[in-house]
Design a protein around this motif. Structure first.
Motif, PDB file in Angstrom:
ATOM      1  N   MET A   1       0.816  -1.212   0.000  1.00 10.45           N
ATOM      2  CA  MET A   1       0.000   0.000   0.000  1.00 10.45           C
ATOM      3  C   MET A   1       0.851   1.265   0.000  1.00 10.45           C
ATOM      4  SD  MET A   1      -3.103  -1.028   2.588  1.00 10.45           S
ATOM      5  CE  MET A   1      -2.014  -1.165   4.006  1.00 10.45           C
ATOM      6  N   GLY A   2       2.164   1.091  -0.094  1.00  7.67           N
ATOM      7  CA  GLY A   2       3.048   2.241  -0.167  1.00  7.67           C
ATOM      8  C   GLY A   2       3.541   2.748   1.164  1.00  7.67           C
ATOM      9  N   PHE A   3       3.345   1.966   2.240  1.00  2.72           N
ATOM     10  CA  PHE A   3       3.764   2.385   3.576  1.00  2.72           C
ATOM     11  C   PHE A   3       5.114   1.754   3.949  1.00  2.72           C
ATOM     12  CE2 PHE A   3      -0.784   3.161   3.915  1.00  2.72           C
ATOM     13  CZ  PHE A   3      -0.814   4.355   4.619  1.00  2.72           C
ATOM     14  N   GLN A   4       5.919   2.513   4.643  1.00  4.57           N
ATOM     15  CA  GLN A   4       7.122   1.971   5.276  1.00  4.57           C
ATOM     16  C   GLN A   4       6.765   1.609   6.708  1.00  4.57           C
ATOM     17  OE1 GLN A   4      10.643   4.455   5.147  1.00  4.57           O
ATOM     18  NE2 GLN A   4      11.648   3.305   6.796  1.00  4.57           N
ATOM     19  N   LEU A   5       6.780   0.326   7.017  1.00  2.00           N
ATOM     20  CA  LEU A   5       6.413  -0.156   8.341  1.00  2.00           C
ATOM     21  C   LEU A   5       7.577   0.038   9.304  1.00  2.00           C
ATOM     22  CD1 LEU A   5       4.342  -1.651  10.151  1.00  2.00           C
ATOM     23  CD2 LEU A   5       5.339  -3.799   9.323  1.00  2.00           C
ATOM     24  N   LEU A   6       7.298   0.692  10.423  1.00  2.00           N
ATOM     25  CA  LEU A   6       8.319   0.944  11.436  1.00  2.00           C
ATOM     26  C   LEU A   6       8.062   0.041  12.641  1.00  2.00           C
ATOM     27  CD1 LEU A   6       8.394   4.873  11.320  1.00  2.00           C
ATOM     28  CD2 LEU A   6       9.932   3.266  10.151  1.00  2.00           C
ATOM     29  N   ASN A   7       8.886  -0.983  12.788  1.00  2.00           N
ATOM     30  CA  ASN A   7       8.799  -1.885  13.937  1.00  2.00           C
ATOM     31  C   ASN A   7       9.927  -1.554  14.911  1.00  2.00           C
ATOM     32  OD1 ASN A   7       6.560  -3.273  13.052  1.00  2.00           O
ATOM     33  ND2 ASN A   7       7.723  -4.918  12.083  1.00  2.00           N
ATOM     34  N   ASN A   8       9.636  -0.680  15.860  1.00  2.00           N
ATOM     35  CA  ASN A   8      10.659  -0.183  16.782  1.00  2.00           C
ATOM     36  C   ASN A   8      11.827   0.416  15.997  1.00  2.00           C
ATOM     37  OD1 ASN A   8       9.216  -1.049  19.072  1.00  2.00           O
ATOM     38  ND2 ASN A   8      10.026  -3.118  18.836  1.00  2.00           N
ATOM     39  N   GLU A   9      11.457   1.268  15.059  1.00  2.00           N
ATOM     40  CA  GLU A   9      12.427   1.904  14.166  1.00  2.00           C
ATOM     41  C   GLU A   9      12.068   3.381  14.013  1.00  2.00           C
ATOM     42  OE1 GLU A   9      13.393  -1.527  10.946  1.00  2.00           O
ATOM     43  OE2 GLU A   9      11.299  -0.916  11.110  1.00  2.00           O
TER      44      GLU A   9
END
Length: 407
Positions: A261-269
């Motif tokens: 969907m064009g998102f950068q997922l931030l997992n504790n980042e």
């Protein structure tokens, strides 16, 4: 199990009192019979629906219908039961007084007053009609809320910077592409520099996104990017898994939906946003919630290398994280963006004057902007819906936040 029996008894009492109100208000016995028949059919459908719930499937459209019907029918009935129970207390008190005064009168307890039953039915019609509206119209009654927030330490080049926030999409609850497209079109009409999504993309399963990912991928690009985090539902904790392997595979598939969907997922980042010679930092943590909710969010890891003077926007799904941990964190998170509560999808709001929902007795920060200790949190009311397939008074939200430099 005892709680289930207690709950069933309460529903039976509510049914019985509602039947008393119908009998008192209407003299026609055919009305009584039709009411009993409809009530019996609804009760049977609900019993079968709840009994057949399969934890392996999680919440789906059928469970939404069952729960919606339950709220539609039994909230008004319980309200009727409460009023008539209070009337019964009054009747017994008056009857006791009459009995003392005249022991010869066999009818010392007064009959139900027709006016009370009529008034009770009229009052119960308010939540009944509200729940119907919430399911038919309210769940798609998207509102764009524009929220300026002022900071003394905002880098000057970010004065007027606009962030569009979405939260709590819940793909698994959707059933109307035309209405969802209307919401996306409304998003695309806004002017924003950055787009963030603050968790709960699904109810339980990655496959819920099959019919919706492409639609949400058509949200227009943002000059400074799109960032997202996970919510409590994105871990697959609310269903039964045949194996841990299947659960982890589902979790990876859910995370894979974000870049589609064009998102950068931030997992504790974190991600650094630069404008001219200035910068701010988008810090995204995994879900962290009070009580039974998982505490996977790691503020220290996500903000490693940042100083208290760096301007930071924290994405954290559950607002209790702000209250219990991030608000007083030494690295100084100036603004936190959350969701999670949905405003319980039920309440009363008069913008700028009054705001109430039952969820406020669980969450101190549950909808809108809050400021404490010089820090801000904004809690989005959610784009989608969950459990109850509707919204009453607390409408689905698209938030447009404007960062402003305080002089």
């Amino acid at each position: 199990m005892n709680r289930v029996y207690f709950f069933m008894v309460m529903c039976f009492i509510a049914d019985w009192y509602t039947y008393q109100a119908v009998k008192t208000t209407f003299s026609n016995k055919w009305i009584h019979r039709v009411y009993l028949l409809i009530s019996a059919l609804i009760a049977a459908y609900l019993v079968v629906g709840f009994s057949n719930f399969d934890g392996r499937n999680g919440q789906n459209h059928h469970t939404l219908i069952v729960l919606g019907l339950f709220l539609l029918v039994y909230v008004p009935k319980m309200l009727i039961g409460l009023f008539l129970f209070l009337e019964d207390i009054s009747r017994l008190f008056i009857g006791g007084v009459n009995r003392v005064r005249s022991k010869k009168d066999p009818k010392y307890i007064p009959s139900r007053r027709k006016f009370i039953s009529q008034a009770t039915l009229a009052i119960a019609a308010i939540p009944f009609s509200s729940f119907i509206y919430g399911m038919m119209k309210g769940r798609f009654n998207y509102r764009v809320i524009q929220q300026p927030i002022y900071f003394a330490d905002l880098p000057s080049e970010f004065d007027g910077f606009k962030i569009l926030q979405l939260s709590d999409i819940h793909f698994g609850s959707f059933d109307n592409p035309e209405k969802i497209q209307y919401g996306i079109d409304l998003i695309n009409q806004q002017e924003f520099d950055l787009l963030v999504f603050t968790g709960d993309l699904v109810n339980n399963f990655a496959k819920e996104g099959k019919d919706w990912v492409e639609m949400f991928a058509n949200i227009k690009s943002a000059p400074f990017g799109k960032f997202s985090i996970l919510g409590n539902h994105d871990y697959g904790e609310y269903t039964e898994w045949t194996s841990e392997t299947d659960k982890q595979r589902n979790f990876k598939d859910i995370q894979a939906l974000h870049p589609k969907m064009g998102f950068q997922l931030l997992n504790n980042e974190r991600a650094k946003i630069t404008k001219g010679t200035s910068s701010l930092h988008i810090v995204g943590v995994e879900n962290w919630g009070k009580g039974r909710f998982s505490k996977k969010g790691d503020l220290n890891k996500a903000s490693e290398g940042l100083s208290p003077d760096d301007f930071k926007i924290l994405l954290s799904h559950d607002p209790s994280h702000w209250e219990l941990e991030s608000r007083e964190h030494p690295r100084n998170f100036q603004l936190t963006l959350s969701g999670h509560t949905h405003g319980m999808q039920f309440g009363i709001e008069i913008p700028g004057y009054f705001k109430w929902s039952p969820v406020q007795y669980v969450y101190k920060h549950w909808a809108g902007l809050y400021k404490e200790m010089g820090k801000y949190i904004y809690v989005n009311r959610g784009f989608g819906y969950h459990a109850y397939p509707g919204r009453v008074g607390i409408w689905p939200e698209i938030t447009l936040i404007e960062l402003k430099k305080r002089g």
